[in-house]
Write a protein that holds these residues in place. Structure first.
Motif, mmCIF file in Angstrom:
data_model
loop_
_atom_site.group_PDB
_atom_site.id
_atom_site.type_symbol
_atom_site.label_atom_id
_atom_site.label_comp_id
_atom_site.label_asym_id
_atom_site.label_seq_id
_atom_site.Cartn_x
_atom_site.Cartn_y
_atom_site.Cartn_z
ATOM 1 N N VAL A 153 57.798 79.808 16.111
ATOM 2 C CA VAL A 153 56.689 80.058 17.036
ATOM 3 C C VAL A 153 56.926 79.229 18.294
ATOM 4 C CG1 VAL A 153 54.206 79.892 17.379
ATOM 5 C CG2 VAL A 153 55.109 80.529 15.136
ATOM 6 N N ILE A 154 57.024 79.897 19.414
ATOM 7 C CA ILE A 154 57.333 79.214 20.680
ATOM 8 C C ILE A 154 56.139 79.317 21.625
ATOM 9 C CG2 ILE A 154 58.902 79.186 22.660
ATOM 10 C CD1 ILE A 154 60.867 80.813 20.792
ATOM 11 N N GLU A 155 55.760 78.188 22.213
ATOM 12 C CA GLU A 155 54.703 78.193 23.232
ATOM 13 C C GLU A 155 55.362 77.989 24.580
ATOM 14 O OE1 GLU A 155 51.648 75.276 22.685
ATOM 15 O OE2 GLU A 155 51.395 75.748 20.556
ATOM 16 N N ALA A 156 55.053 78.806 25.556
ATOM 17 C CA ALA A 156 55.653 78.637 26.883
ATOM 18 C C ALA A 156 54.588 78.751 27.963
ATOM 19 C CB ALA A 156 56.734 79.689 27.108
ATOM 20 N N ASP A 157 54.735 77.920 28.986
ATOM 21 C CA ASP A 157 53.795 77.963 30.105
ATOM 22 C C ASP A 157 54.424 77.252 31.303
ATOM 23 O OD1 ASP A 157 51.528 78.647 31.446
ATOM 24 O OD2 ASP A 157 50.204 77.241 30.430
ATOM 25 N N GLU A 158 53.886 77.489 32.478
ATOM 26 C CA GLU A 158 54.397 76.769 33.650
ATOM 27 C C GLU A 158 53.331 75.793 34.150
ATOM 28 O OE1 GLU A 158 53.728 80.494 33.503
ATOM 29 O OE2 GLU A 158 53.461 80.243 35.668
ATOM 30 N N THR A 159 53.847 74.793 34.878
ATOM 31 C CA THR A 159 52.949 73.897 35.584
ATOM 32 C C THR A 159 53.579 73.673 36.951
ATOM 33 O OG1 THR A 159 51.711 71.843 35.474
ATOM 34 C CG2 THR A 159 53.984 71.730 34.760
ATOM 35 N N PHE A 160 52.873 73.031 37.845
ATOM 36 C CA PHE A 160 53.393 72.887 39.203
ATOM 37 C C PHE A 160 53.359 71.436 39.664
ATOM 38 C CE2 PHE A 160 52.123 77.184 38.632
ATOM 39 C CZ PHE A 160 53.075 77.918 39.298
ATOM 40 N N PHE A 161 54.406 71.048 40.370
ATOM 41 C CA PHE A 161 54.447 69.715 40.972
ATOM 42 C C PHE A 161 54.567 69.890 42.486
ATOM 43 C CE2 PHE A 161 55.659 68.808 36.680
ATOM 44 C CZ PHE A 161 55.109 67.563 36.438
ATOM 45 N N VAL A 162 53.971 69.003 43.234
ATOM 46 C CA VAL A 162 54.080 69.076 44.690
ATOM 47 C C VAL A 162 55.526 68.794 45.079
ATOM 48 C CG1 VAL A 162 53.340 68.029 46.857
ATOM 49 C CG2 VAL A 162 51.704 68.345 45.011
ATOM 50 N N SER A 234 61.699 85.550 16.860
ATOM 51 C CA SER A 234 60.715 84.488 17.107
ATOM 52 C C SER A 234 59.414 85.106 17.608
ATOM 53 C CB SER A 234 61.203 83.524 18.182
ATOM 54 O OG SER A 234 62.528 83.165 17.975
ATOM 55 N N VAL A 235 58.392 84.272 17.698
ATOM 56 C CA VAL A 235 57.124 84.701 18.285
ATOM 57 C C VAL A 235 56.908 83.861 19.538
ATOM 58 C CG1 VAL A 235 54.640 84.868 17.956
ATOM 59 C CG2 VAL A 235 56.188 85.254 16.019
ATOM 60 N N LEU A 236 56.853 84.516 20.688
ATOM 61 C CA LEU A 236 56.665 83.793 21.947
ATOM 62 C C LEU A 236 55.208 83.914 22.387
ATOM 63 C CD1 LEU A 236 57.868 82.301 24.418
ATOM 64 C CD2 LEU A 236 58.323 84.537 25.420
ATOM 65 N N CYS A 237 54.531 82.783 22.511
ATOM 66 C CA CYS A 237 53.135 82.789 22.964
ATOM 67 C C CYS A 237 53.092 82.371 24.429
ATOM 68 C CB CYS A 237 52.303 81.788 22.178
ATOM 69 S SG CYS A 237 52.393 82.031 20.415
ATOM 70 N N SER A 238 52.376 83.119 25.237
ATOM 71 C CA SER A 238 52.239 82.754 26.647
ATOM 72 C C SER A 238 50.918 83.272 27.175
ATOM 73 C CB SER A 238 53.387 83.356 27.463
ATOM 74 O OG SER A 238 53.093 84.702 27.770
ATOM 75 N N ASP A 239 50.694 83.045 28.480
ATOM 76 C CA ASP A 239 49.464 83.562 29.080
ATOM 77 C C ASP A 239 49.598 85.039 29.429
ATOM 78 O OD1 ASP A 239 51.199 83.496 31.186
ATOM 79 O OD2 ASP A 239 50.101 82.009 32.346
ATOM 80 N N GLY A 240 50.722 85.640 29.084
ATOM 81 C CA GLY A 240 50.874 87.078 29.253
ATOM 82 C C GLY A 240 51.491 87.516 30.564
ATOM 83 N N GLN A 241 52.053 86.574 31.346
ATOM 84 C CA GLN A 241 52.717 86.967 32.586
ATOM 85 C C GLN A 241 53.917 87.841 32.266
ATOM 86 O OE1 GLN A 241 53.681 84.644 36.050
ATOM 87 N NE2 GLN A 241 52.512 82.967 35.146
ATOM 88 N N GLN A 242 54.208 88.766 33.188
ATOM 89 C CA GLN A 242 55.314 89.713 33.013
ATOM 90 C C GLN A 242 56.613 89.056 32.559
ATOM 91 O OE1 GLN A 242 56.431 92.921 33.102
ATOM 92 N NE2 GLN A 242 54.270 93.217 32.602
ATOM 93 N N GLY A 243 56.958 87.947 33.183
ATOM 94 C CA GLY A 243 58.224 87.274 32.892
ATOM 95 C C GLY A 243 58.386 86.935 31.415
ATOM 96 N N TYR A 244 57.303 86.488 30.786
ATOM 97 C CA TYR A 244 57.370 86.113 29.365
ATOM 98 C C TYR A 244 57.552 87.351 28.501
ATOM 99 C CZ TYR A 244 55.612 81.633 30.978
ATOM 100 O OH TYR A 244 55.461 80.436 31.626
ATOM 101 N N HIS A 255 56.061 89.131 21.371
ATOM 102 C CA HIS A 255 55.292 88.398 22.369
ATOM 103 C C HIS A 255 53.815 88.422 22.021
ATOM 104 C CE1 HIS A 255 52.959 87.778 26.051
ATOM 105 N NE2 HIS A 255 53.850 86.814 26.221
ATOM 106 N N ARG A 256 53.152 87.281 22.094
ATOM 107 C CA ARG A 256 51.706 87.232 21.874
ATOM 108 C C ARG A 256 51.050 86.659 23.104
ATOM 109 N NH1 ARG A 256 50.265 86.358 16.433
ATOM 110 N NH2 ARG A 256 51.503 87.783 15.169
ATOM 111 N N ARG A 257 50.113 87.405 23.628
ATOM 112 C CA ARG A 257 49.389 86.897 24.786
ATOM 113 C C ARG A 257 48.239 86.048 24.269
ATOM 114 N NH1 ARG A 257 45.271 89.673 28.143
ATOM 115 N NH2 ARG A 257 44.926 88.220 29.849
ATOM 116 N N VAL A 258 48.164 84.836 24.740
ATOM 117 C CA VAL A 258 47.093 83.944 24.311
ATOM 118 C C VAL A 258 46.052 83.894 25.419
ATOM 119 C CG1 VAL A 258 46.510 81.609 23.642
ATOM 120 C CG2 VAL A 258 48.701 82.569 22.974
#
Ligand code: ZN
Length: 336
Positions: A153-162, A234-244, A255-258
């Motif tokens: 089970v994989i969790e993926a997400d992005e964050t941003f830095f200045v 595998s099972v990839l969990c993300s916010d459902g963006q196209q890229g994932y 793919h599972r959209r959370v």
């Protein structure tokens, strides 16, 4: 310690009671952690004397070649087309670093996530420049320490830095790295929302402790970055963006959209009574979000922002610190 006294000490230790042995064990551990650098160097010297492998050509026809100014053993390769000399640090990030007696204490400070200024305040006896240089020497080894392929089970997400050019002299020298005025420290981005001023960082974690972290060229580069990084099935969990979704399909993973519910403060007040307990094993993005929280604390909080070009090093630092016995691990990796 002279040889005879040392031998006598060893004989004495053999007759120690179990209680005394435990006592000694604690003492030895304390001495080892104090002299982490020196002990690690001694261990490496012993290993190299045994293996006699040349770091340049990997040949094994290696002879001892005297000691250098710091008293370290030197070696010489006798292979006809090599014939080079080296010491145990040749080819490692610590090759030209001095004062190994201070490495242990220094790594202890890094373990505690201390900033350069805080390390100075511990009166370690190193100047600002050395502290900064050592940090990057040690971290270089830990940077980009990505797990090749994530599974389960994989969790993926992005964050941003200045986007930051902290420390860049460009503005003072009339060669600004970016066409804008220099920012006083702590100002953050000059524009609101997502823009070029923000650097996207993608993080994927799997259930086995695997981690993949990448600084993306753009926030649309998700599928590209994850290519070849996800095991089939595998099972990839993300916010459902196209890229994932794309990345999962390509890898033959599910793919599972959370759905991440944003709780606003007014909504939180409106909730009456206890909320439903979280079901165990339910898919979510909790781990990856917590991870992002931690790296933000390190980069933006403790270090008051870091130059974008060094972000990867700091992720490596965080990764190394999460693991056990991080100081030793970091040193051993620096000396690989
Ligand atoms: Zn050689």
């Amino acid at each position: 310690m002279e040889f005879q006294r040392f031998e006598a000490l060893k004989t004495a230790i053999r007759t120690a009671s179990p209680d005394q042995v435990l006592d000694l064990e604690i003492l030895i551990q304390a001495v080892v952690s104090e002299q982490l650098g020196a002990v690690s160097l001694a261990r490496r010297t012993q290993a190299l004397v045994q293996s006699r492998t040349c770091p340049h050509c990997k040949g094994t026809d290696v002879v001892l070649h005297g000691k250098d100014m710091d008293g370290r053993q030197r070696f010489r390769c006798r292979a006809v087309d090599c014939r080079r000399t080296f010491n145990i640090l040749t080819g490692t990030p610590m090759a030209r670093a001095r004062k190994p007696e201070k490495w242990g204490r220094y790594l202890g400070c890094m373990n505690d996530h201390l900033s350069v200024r805080r390390i100075m305040e511990t009166r370690i006896g190193l100047n600002h420049k050395t502290i900064w240089r050592w940090r990057h020497r040690f971290l270089k080894a830990a940077a980009n320490d990505n797990t090749p392929v994530l599974s389960g089970v994989i969790e993926a997400d992005e964050t941003f830095f200045v986007r930051s050019f902290k420390g860049d002299r460009g503005w003072k020298k009339g060669r600004p790295p970016e066409l804008r005025a220099a920012r006083p420290s702590g100002w953050g981005a000059l524009t609101r929302g997502l823009s070029h001023a923000q650097v996207p960082v993608l993080t994927a974690l799997d259930t086995g402790g695997g981690i993949y972290e990448a600084i993306l060229g753009s926030r649309y580069a998700i599928a590209e970055a994850l290519e070849g990084r996800i095991a089939a099935g595998s099972v990839l969990c993300s916010d459902g963006q196209q890229g994932y979704v794309k990345a999962a399909v390509k890898a033959g993973a599910e793919h599972r959209r959370v759905v991440v519910t944003t709780v606003t403060s007014s909504a939180a007040k409106a909730i009456v009574g206890p909320t439903k307990p979280r079901r165990k094993g339910r898919l979510g993005l909790g781990r990856v979000n917590a991870h992002h929280g931690q790296i933000k604390v390190l980069v933006n909080g403790r270090c008051r922002g870091v130059a974008t070009k060094y972000l990867g090093n700091y992720f490596g630092w965080h990764g190394a610190m999460v693991k056990e016995a991080a100081g030793t691990a970091l040193l051993d990796r620096s000396l690989l």
